[in-house]
Design an enzyme around this catalytic site. Structure first.
Site, mmCIF file in Angstrom:
data_model
loop_
_atom_site.group_PDB
_atom_site.id
_atom_site.type_symbol
_atom_site.label_atom_id
_atom_site.label_comp_id
_atom_site.label_asym_id
_atom_site.label_seq_id
_atom_site.Cartn_x
_atom_site.Cartn_y
_atom_site.Cartn_z
ATOM 1 N N LYS A 65 42.263 28.297 40.181
ATOM 2 C CA LYS A 65 41.108 29.027 39.630
ATOM 3 C C LYS A 65 40.865 28.715 38.155
ATOM 4 C CE LYS A 65 41.224 32.798 42.950
ATOM 5 N NZ LYS A 65 41.207 34.255 43.177
ATOM 6 N N GLY A 132 44.044 34.310 37.708
ATOM 7 C CA GLY A 132 42.589 34.348 37.743
ATOM 8 C C GLY A 132 42.032 35.600 38.374
ATOM 9 N N TYR A 219 45.680 39.256 51.878
ATOM 10 C CA TYR A 219 45.062 39.765 53.099
ATOM 11 C C TYR A 219 45.736 39.243 54.373
ATOM 12 C CZ TYR A 219 42.762 35.219 52.845
ATOM 13 O OH TYR A 219 42.515 33.877 52.749
#
Length: 267
Positions: A65, A132, A219
């Protein structure tokens, strides 16, 4: 036909192809979303190839990122402030960087716990990690003006580069673990606990306030060890999958100019 993708390392467990294929179906468009597991030594080559490809854009995940920025032609104001990019749009032979992480997190928090966001000026927040995603979440939360936002990281110096308010503290992870009772919202932003590292958690939640909100931006697995520990301590949970859907919808709009937020599939 839209051509989209994700670059990072590793990326094989990503749910992004499923989400963006769903978005393409929602707007009745043809397209595909591919995973690109890019080694760091190949990052510059990949981005140069992207400039001259027919792709619309890519998402960027850990650990790139911040590392993609030198190879981009432009970055928008928000991503420039954060010095982190999670979405790249190809426009002609130029690459433009954006960051949807922070606003995606805020939208997921507002969707799941609207009263908490309404009362956030009286709330204290702890962010674990200083990468990030942590930057994006910190600055988006800051706009809501909570009582305090502290950051804990393995190396405090990296966290000190994020904190921009005198009343916001920088802590070592061990300090944060002991002071958890001070926080109403605890957000885990590192990749600790992500498959295949699913048996680990960044800190233990023994001293957590009962009724606090515990969030993990990981997740997969959905119920990380960190979230399970929070549940055992009586916390309310905010799953990384919710943030993933919201930030993905914002990326999708950058690439396609189509809004799909009202179609999100969040459990």
């Amino acid at each position: 036909m839209y051509k989209l993708g994700l670059i990072g390392h590793p990326v094989q467990h990503s749910k992004s192809p499923e989400i963006h294929q769903y978005f393409l179906n929602v707007i009745n468009a043809n397209g595909k979303y591919e995973l690109f597991d890019v080694m760091e030594e190949d990052l510059e080559y990949f981005l140069n190839e992207l400039k001259h490809s027919d792709m619309n854009g890519v998402n960027v995940t850990i650990p790139y990122k911040e590392k993609v920025i030198p190879y981009l032609d432009e970055i928008d104001e928000h991503a420039q402030m954060l010095k982190a990019v999670n979405t790249i749009k190809r426009k002609g032979n130029k690459l433009i960087g954006y960051n949807t992480d922070g606003e995606g997190f805020i939208d997921s928090l507002r969707y799941t716990y609207p009263k908490f966001v309404k009362d956030i000026k009286d709330k204290t927040v702890l962010i674990l990690g200083a990468g990030g995603a942590a930057k994006g979440i910190y600055f988006s939360l800051k706009k809501l003006n909570p009582k305090r936002i502290d950051i804990a990281n393995r190396t405090k110096r990296k966290a000190e580069n994020i904190v921009s308010e005198n009343n916001h503290l920088v802590l070592a992870l061990e300090e944060a673990e002991e002071k958890l009772y001070e926080y109403d919202l605890v957000i885990q932003t590192t990749n600790v606990g992500m498959e295949p590292d699913k048996d680990n958690q960044v800190i233990k939640l023994t001293h957590l306030n009962r009724g606090a909100i515990v969030s993990d931006i990981v997740y997969k697995p959905k119920m990380t060890k960190f979230l399970l520990n929070g549940k055992q301590q009586g916390a309310r949970l905010l799953f990384g999958e919710s943030m993933l859907w919201y930030q993905a919808a914002k990326s999708f709009k950058i690439w396609t100019d189509q809004s799909v937020e009202k179609h999100l599939k969040i459990d």
